[in-house]
Design an enzyme around this catalytic site. Structure first.
Site, PDB file in Angstrom:
ATOM      1  N   CYS A 399      57.397 -37.339 146.745  1.00 52.78           N
ATOM      2  CA  CYS A 399      58.022 -38.652 146.709  1.00 52.78           C
ATOM      3  C   CYS A 399      57.113 -39.737 147.292  1.00 52.78           C
ATOM      4  CB  CYS A 399      59.331 -38.644 147.511  1.00 52.78           C
ATOM      5  SG  CYS A 399      60.720 -37.842 146.690  1.00 52.78           S
ATOM      6  N   MET A 400      56.298 -39.389 148.275  1.00 50.10           N
ATOM      7  CA  MET A 400      55.495 -40.383 148.981  1.00 50.10           C
ATOM      8  C   MET A 400      54.177 -40.696 148.281  1.00 50.10           C
ATOM      9  SD  MET A 400      56.049 -39.468 153.009  1.00 50.10           S
ATOM     10  CE  MET A 400      55.230 -37.866 152.923  1.00 50.10           C
TER      11      MET A 400
END
Length: 407
Positions: A399-400
């Site tokens: 996600c990052m």
């Protein structure tokens, strides 16, 4: 800032990662309060100093593995150096934040135009609160009176450090998301300005497969690039079937190498907000999967035809993966093993949200000890990073990160 050798292209989920876009968490997280947590999509208030330390460790691991790390705020600063672009960005930023009073809008535009491009890039992410402006002369609309104590002219975007969601490289083009929630729509405004104006994209004539003008929501965390010809797209809380069909049409008709889209229907639940919270690819034939939703999945195929595309229902995810990727064997690695309690606990802290940086080599949160041990037992090289604060935002290493280039 120029990157003359960087030509964005991603046609694999597990190929050698060479360049990625991140956002280092900052002041926007200091704007979180118990009162606005739900609106800004957080379950808890992170410790900012610690979350920055954890994120810096993540970036260091990437660099230590030969990966170029670009920060989205730096890319935005690059394009805002042009005064004309800066002025239009300010107009669009005020518009997306719903400033309705004409007097307030004009005052704020003039106020922001006097600021440097560095300050504008910071405000676009960390927000502009009423108390940030040292003046009693700003016109007040009804909203400013009603929300007088904690009024944001420009709302913070604390989810910005999950750079996977605002967009995704697919083949040689960029998909700009149409975000489901109002709290995240400014993220795609930022990415769109970078796409339209930054040399990385302009120089290479990167096509756009989807953007934030489409009504139906589609988010990057739901898109997995399984091969040059096959992608998987989650259909659930944040991505609609109408958006997936439009993406398919754009890819198939726009010259992409993609010929097959696996649509994975997941439960509409915050715990499984994107496909990559329950399913990621870690090696050529191996996938990490949260077993707690196995019975709830439905899988469909959208297949490119000479004219348009066809849609069919698949028996299950494993068979669909084998068939679409032309593999004789598929190995599904269950997060948390077969222990339902451990699996559920570690899925909540993003055990499934792995970031492959090379075939069979992934970055995960070290806190998910059981899932990491299972992957290591299966021959996956696991690089663990601290994530006690990072995980409070409901996202992991995948996600990052927004991959720009994979070989």
């Amino acid at each position: 800032m120029t990157h003359p050798l960087l030509v964005p292209h991603v046609s694999s989920e597990i190929g050698n990662l060479k360049a990625v876009i991140l956002h280092r968490p900052g002041k926007e997280l200091e704007r979180l309060t118990p009162q606005n947590l739900s609106e800004l999509l957080f379950d808890d208030i992170p410790w900012v100093k610690k979350i920055q330390e954890e994120h810096d460790e993540f970036a260091k691991v990437l660099r230590d593995n030969g990966i170029t790390v670009l920060y989205i705020k730096d890319l935005l600063k690059d394009v805002l150096k042009d005064e004309n672009i800066k002025e239009q960005f300010i107009v669009d930023l005020l518009k997306i934040n719903g400033i309705t009073s004409l007097e307030s809008k004009n005052y704020l535009k003039d106020y922001l135009l006097d600021m440097s491009y560095d300050d504008i890039a910071e405000i676009a992410i960390s927000g502009l609160e009423k108390g940030d402006i040292e003046s009693n002369n700003i016109p007040m609309g009804l909203a400013e009176f009603i929300y007088e104590d904690h009024y944001f002219y420009i709302k913070p975007v604390p989810n910005m450090y999950f750079t996977r969601d605002p967009g995704a490289m697919i083949d040689g083009g960029l998909m700009i998301s149409s975000m489901k929630t109002a709290a995240r729509k400014p993220e795609t405004l930022i990415l769109k300005y970078i796409y339209k104006n930054h040399d990385i994209f302009k120089r290479n004539n990167i096509p756009c497969w989807y953007d934030n003008t489409y009504f139906h929501s589609l988010e990057g965390g739901d898109v997995l690039i399984l091969s040059d010809k096959v992608i998987a797209v989650g259909c659930g809380e944040r991505t609609t079937p109408q958006a997936i069909e439009q993406l398919a049409r754009n890819l198939f008709e726009g010259g992409s190498t993609v010929e097959h889209i696996l649509v994975v229907q997941i439960p509409i639940n915050r715990s499984y907000m994107h496909l990559d919270t329950v399913f990621t690819m870690v090696d050529k034939e191996r996938f990490v999967f949260y077993p707690g939703i196995k019975r709830d999945l439905r899988v469909f195929s959208i297949i490119k035809e000479d004219k348009g595309f066809s849609i069919k229902k698949e028996k299950d995810l494993m068979d669909a993966l084998k068939s679409s990727l032309n593999l004789s064997n598929i190995e599904i690695i269950p997060t948390g093993g077969l222990n339902a309690i451990t699996s559920a606990r570690e899925q909540w802290s993003d055990s499934t949200n792995t970031l492959a940086i090379a075939p069979g080599k992934v970055i995960t949160y070290s806190r998910n000890e059981s899932s990491n041990k299972i992957m290591e037992k299966e021959g996956i090289e696991v690089i663990g990073i601290e994530g006690s604060e990072l995980s409070r935002g409901r996202g992991g290493p995948r996600c990052m990160s927004m991959p720009l280039l994979r070989y």
